[in-house]
Design a protein around this motif. Structure first.
Motif, PDB file in Angstrom:
ATOM      1  N   VAL A  72       0.883  -1.188   0.072  1.00  0.00           N
ATOM      2  CA  VAL A  72      -0.112   0.132   0.186  1.00  0.00           C
ATOM      3  C   VAL A  72       0.716   1.002   0.110  1.00  0.00           C
ATOM      4  N   ALA A  73       1.481   1.567   0.967  1.00  0.00           N
ATOM      5  CA  ALA A  73       2.545   2.547   1.133  1.00  0.00           C
ATOM      6  C   ALA A  73       3.347   2.528   2.393  1.00  0.00           C
ATOM      7  N   ARG A  74       4.474   3.128   2.342  1.00  0.00           N
ATOM      8  CA  ARG A  74       5.482   2.955   3.556  1.00  0.00           C
ATOM      9  C   ARG A  74       4.778   3.127   4.805  1.00  0.00           C
ATOM     10  N   PHE A  75       4.110   4.493   4.910  1.00  0.00           N
ATOM     11  CA  PHE A  75       3.402   4.668   6.263  1.00  0.00           C
ATOM     12  C   PHE A  75       2.659   3.628   6.470  1.00  0.00           C
ATOM     13  N   PHE A  76       1.923   2.870   5.804  1.00  0.00           N
ATOM     14  CA  PHE A  76       1.053   1.811   6.034  1.00  0.00           C
ATOM     15  C   PHE A  76       1.814   0.586   6.678  1.00  0.00           C
ATOM     16  N   SER A  77       2.740   0.049   5.949  1.00  0.00           N
ATOM     17  CA  SER A  77       3.601  -1.173   6.182  1.00  0.00           C
ATOM     18  C   SER A  77       4.630  -1.119   5.527  1.00  0.00           C
ATOM     19  N   GLN A  78       5.887  -1.504   6.269  1.00  0.00           N
ATOM     20  CA  GLN A  78       7.209  -1.502   5.594  1.00  0.00           C
ATOM     21  C   GLN A  78       7.894  -2.460   6.742  1.00  0.00           C
ATOM     22  N   GLN A  79       8.695  -3.494   5.782  1.00  0.00           N
ATOM     23  CA  GLN A  79       9.404  -4.527   6.551  1.00  0.00           C
ATOM     24  C   GLN A  79      10.930  -4.723   5.918  1.00  0.00           C
ATOM     25  N   TRP A  80      11.613  -5.385   6.824  1.00  0.00           N
ATOM     26  CA  TRP A  80      13.014  -5.823   6.427  1.00  0.00           C
ATOM     27  C   TRP A  80      13.195  -7.246   7.154  1.00  0.00           C
ATOM     28  N   HIS A  81      14.153  -8.073   6.482  1.00  0.00           N
ATOM     29  CA  HIS A  81      14.484  -9.183   7.039  1.00  0.00           C
ATOM     30  C   HIS A  81      15.260  -8.713   8.427  1.00  0.00           C
ATOM     31  N   ALA A  82      14.875  -9.421   9.418  1.00  0.00           N
ATOM     32  CA  ALA A  82      15.857  -9.199  10.739  1.00  0.00           C
ATOM     33  C   ALA A  82      17.191  -9.990  10.608  1.00  0.00           C
ATOM     34  N   THR A  83      17.082 -11.155   9.836  1.00  0.00           N
ATOM     35  CA  THR A  83      18.264 -11.833   9.644  1.00  0.00           C
ATOM     36  C   THR A  83      18.743 -12.040   8.261  1.00  0.00           C
ATOM     37  N   PRO A  84      19.943 -11.563   7.905  1.00  0.00           N
ATOM     38  CA  PRO A  84      20.256 -11.435   6.400  1.00  0.00           C
ATOM     39  C   PRO A  84      20.015 -12.985   5.653  1.00  0.00           C
ATOM     40  N   SER A  85      19.474 -12.804   4.600  1.00  0.00           N
ATOM     41  CA  SER A  85      19.246 -13.996   3.745  1.00  0.00           C
ATOM     42  C   SER A  85      20.429 -14.862   3.492  1.00  0.00           C
ATOM     43  N   ALA A  86      20.295 -16.333   3.502  1.00  0.00           N
ATOM     44  CA  ALA A  86      21.484 -16.969   3.202  1.00  0.00           C
ATOM     45  C   ALA A  86      21.868 -16.734   1.732  1.00  0.00           C
ATOM     46  N   CYS A  87      21.110 -16.274   0.724  1.00  0.00           N
ATOM     47  CA  CYS A  87      21.338 -15.967  -0.446  1.00  0.00           C
ATOM     48  C   CYS A  87      20.965 -14.514  -0.735  1.00  0.00           C
ATOM     49  N   GLN A  88      21.804 -13.722  -0.893  1.00  0.00           N
ATOM     50  CA  GLN A  88      21.760 -12.192  -1.328  1.00  0.00           C
ATOM     51  C   GLN A  88      21.210 -11.719  -2.346  1.00  0.00           C
ATOM     52  N   SER A  89      21.175 -12.558  -3.502  1.00  0.00           N
ATOM     53  CA  SER A  89      20.966 -12.231  -4.736  1.00  0.00           C
ATOM     54  C   SER A  89      20.676 -13.403  -5.617  1.00  0.00           C
ATOM     55  N   ILE A  90      19.967 -13.321  -6.884  1.00  0.00           N
ATOM     56  CA  ILE A  90      19.732 -14.362  -7.774  1.00  0.00           C
ATOM     57  C   ILE A  90      21.055 -14.973  -8.315  1.00  0.00           C
ATOM     58  N   GLU A  91      22.191 -14.195  -8.348  1.00  0.00           N
ATOM     59  CA  GLU A  91      23.476 -14.718  -8.641  1.00  0.00           C
ATOM     60  C   GLU A  91      24.084 -15.607  -7.480  1.00  0.00           C
ATOM     61  N   ASP A  92      23.572 -15.477  -6.375  1.00  0.00           N
ATOM     62  CA  ASP A  92      23.755 -16.504  -5.336  1.00  0.00           C
ATOM     63  C   ASP A  92      23.098 -17.794  -5.441  1.00  0.00           C
ATOM     64  N   VAL A  93      21.723 -17.434  -5.800  1.00  0.00           N
ATOM     65  CA  VAL A  93      20.982 -18.672  -5.941  1.00  0.00           C
ATOM     66  C   VAL A  93      21.500 -19.596  -7.136  1.00  0.00           C
ATOM     67  N   GLU A  94      21.834 -18.885  -8.226  1.00  0.00           N
ATOM     68  CA  GLU A  94      22.487 -19.740  -9.249  1.00  0.00           C
ATOM     69  C   GLU A  94      23.746 -20.339  -8.934  1.00  0.00           C
ATOM     70  N   SER A  95      24.367 -19.851  -8.020  1.00  0.00           N
ATOM     71  CA  SER A  95      25.566 -20.550  -7.521  1.00  0.00           C
ATOM     72  C   SER A  95      25.470 -21.645  -6.864  1.00  0.00           C
ATOM     73  N   ILE A  96      24.478 -21.671  -6.085  1.00  0.00           N
ATOM     74  CA  ILE A  96      23.833 -22.541  -5.261  1.00  0.00           C
ATOM     75  C   ILE A  96      23.509 -23.900  -6.103  1.00  0.00           C
ATOM     76  N   ILE A  97      22.525 -23.586  -6.930  1.00  0.00           N
ATOM     77  CA  ILE A  97      22.008 -24.402  -8.040  1.00  0.00           C
ATOM     78  C   ILE A  97      23.271 -25.079  -8.628  1.00  0.00           C
ATOM     79  N   ARG A  98      24.412 -24.556  -9.022  1.00  0.00           N
ATOM     80  CA  ARG A  98      25.562 -25.249  -9.894  1.00  0.00           C
ATOM     81  C   ARG A  98      26.238 -26.041  -8.666  1.00  0.00           C
ATOM     82  N   SER A  99      26.415 -25.631  -7.676  1.00  0.00           N
ATOM     83  CA  SER A  99      27.193 -26.427  -6.335  1.00  0.00           C
ATOM     84  C   SER A  99      26.179 -27.697  -6.192  1.00  0.00           C
ATOM     85  N   ILE A 100      24.936 -27.864  -6.129  1.00  0.00           N
ATOM     86  CA  ILE A 100      23.867 -28.691  -6.077  1.00  0.00           C
ATOM     87  C   ILE A 100      24.104 -29.803  -7.022  1.00  0.00           C
ATOM     88  N   GLU A 101      24.402 -29.289  -8.392  1.00  0.00           N
ATOM     89  CA  GLU A 101      24.438 -30.109  -9.537  1.00  0.00           C
ATOM     90  C   GLU A 101      25.552 -30.874  -9.499  1.00  0.00           C
TER      91      GLU A 101
END
Length: 362
Positions: A72-101
């Motif tokens: 809706v709007a920032r004054f209505f609702s805004q949030q951030w992750h309290a804990t940094p994500s294990a993957c910080q980018s789609i590039e990180d996700v792609e790297s995870i996939i390469r490693s899994i394979e």
């Protein structure tokens, strides 16, 4: 990034070191990419697909990796992750996939239950031809599920499967070649295997027939088969779903075995019921009898806005949910739970998967 520990009830079998997941015993993998509700589901490609150059079909679910989200709007609702994500980018996700394979292709395979390979751990992992992510699922149009900044990092060739309103919004960005509305499950999972999905995989929405456009209390079902018509399913319901609405899954023809139920423990209300919590999850699990019940969408995020003033959040543990169930059963004449299948945590098969963990779904 070091692997984190697994929180499980005492009755859950302990993970075994380096289980063999190569053909023919290769099993689905589920990786939690943040502390909230972003998942990577990697499904083993059947041996009947000889032209495949990789071992798994990788489905990214509700990606929100970094930055804030606001509805809706920032004054209505805004949030951030309290804990940094294990993957910080789609590039990180792609790297995870390469490693899994790469690790899955080892002899013996080197995948370890309870561990997530670091995005930077294996620079020698072979690239796939084409995209690393095979499909993306967006369960709701709310920006903690449909996070634009994260989604815009995904290559435009990757197909997006989204709820009705989310699909309309994503099409408006004019980035992706294929944006499809997730079809409703109507009893046969094979009918949800729509192009460009392979015929052994279907994605559908489980919801009651009169569901509004929000599909708030609904589920996304990812169903698959390694051969034949009977299949397995991962049921993803970040806000919870009525047990009555998942009854068609239990009665599906051809039969479906629910491999994993992703349903949170937190009961959240904002005037109306938002997340339905552990007590509802207990009822859904009783019906589906999933091999794994895994918590999701339970991160207590940082942020503010008007919504935060009125949000009522209650965290129920599984023992508390069971006790509440016992009281209800006795009050409405159904009798005691003692001696029933769900009398103890031993039969619930609950597993908490931390931010930065991979689970082998046996």
């Amino acid at each position: 990034m070091a692997p984190t520990a697994t929180k499980e009830n005492e009755s859950t079998p302990q993970p075994q070191s380096k289980p063999h997941v190569g053909t023919p015993t290769r099993r689905p993998l589920l990786a939690h990419l943040n502390a909230d509700t972003t998942w990577l589901l990697s499904l083993p490609i059947p041996s009947s697909e000889p032209t495949s150059i990789h071992l798994y079909y990788h489905v990214l679910i509700d990606p929100w990796l970094r930055g804030g989200q606001s509805d809706v709007a920032r004054f209505f609702s805004q949030q951030w992750h309290a804990t940094p994500s294990a993957c910080q980018s789609i590039e990180d996700v792609e790297s995870i996939i390469r490693s899994i394979e790469a690790v899955a292709a080892e002899d013996p395979p080197g995948l370890v239950d309870g561990e997530l390979l670091s995005p930077k751990q294996d620079p020698h992992a072979p690239n796939k031809n084409g995209n690393y992510i095979d499909a993306v699922v967006v369960s709701h149009e709310f920006t903690d599920h449909m996070h634009k900044d994260t989604l815009m990092e995904i290559p435009p060739q990757v197909p997006i499967f989204a709820s009705t309103k989310a699909a309309d919004i994503i099409r408006g960005w004019k980035r992706f070649d294929t944006v499809l509305e997730i079809p409703r499950f109507e009893g046969d999972w094979r009918k949800s295997s729509i192009s460009p999905l392979p015929e052994w995989l279907g994605i559908s929405r489980v919801a009651y027939a009169g569901a509004d456009m929000l599909y708030y209390h609904s589920a996304v079902m990812i169903a698959f088969s390694s051969g034949g018509v009977e299949g397995e399913a991962v049921i993803y319901t970040p806000h919870g779903i009525s047990p009555d609405d998942v009854a068609p899954v239990a009665a599906a023809e051809p039969k479906l075995r629910t491999l994993a139920l992703l349903h949170g423990l937190q009961d959240i209300q904002l005037g109306a019921q938002l997340n339905m919590g552990a007590h509802n999850g207990l009822k859904v699990q009783r019906l589906l009898r999933a091999r794994y019940w895994i918590g999701t969408h339970d991160e207590v995020k940082t942020g503010g806005g008007i919504v935060s003033w009125f949000l009522n959040r209650k965290m129920f543990s599984l023992p508390e949910a069971i006790e509440r169930e016992k009281v209800e059963r006795e009050a409405d004449g159904r009798g005691s739970m003692k001696g029933t299948e769900f009398d103890s945590l031993a039969d619930l098969r609950f597993r908490e998967v931390e931010n930065g963990q991979l689970v082998i779904l046996e």
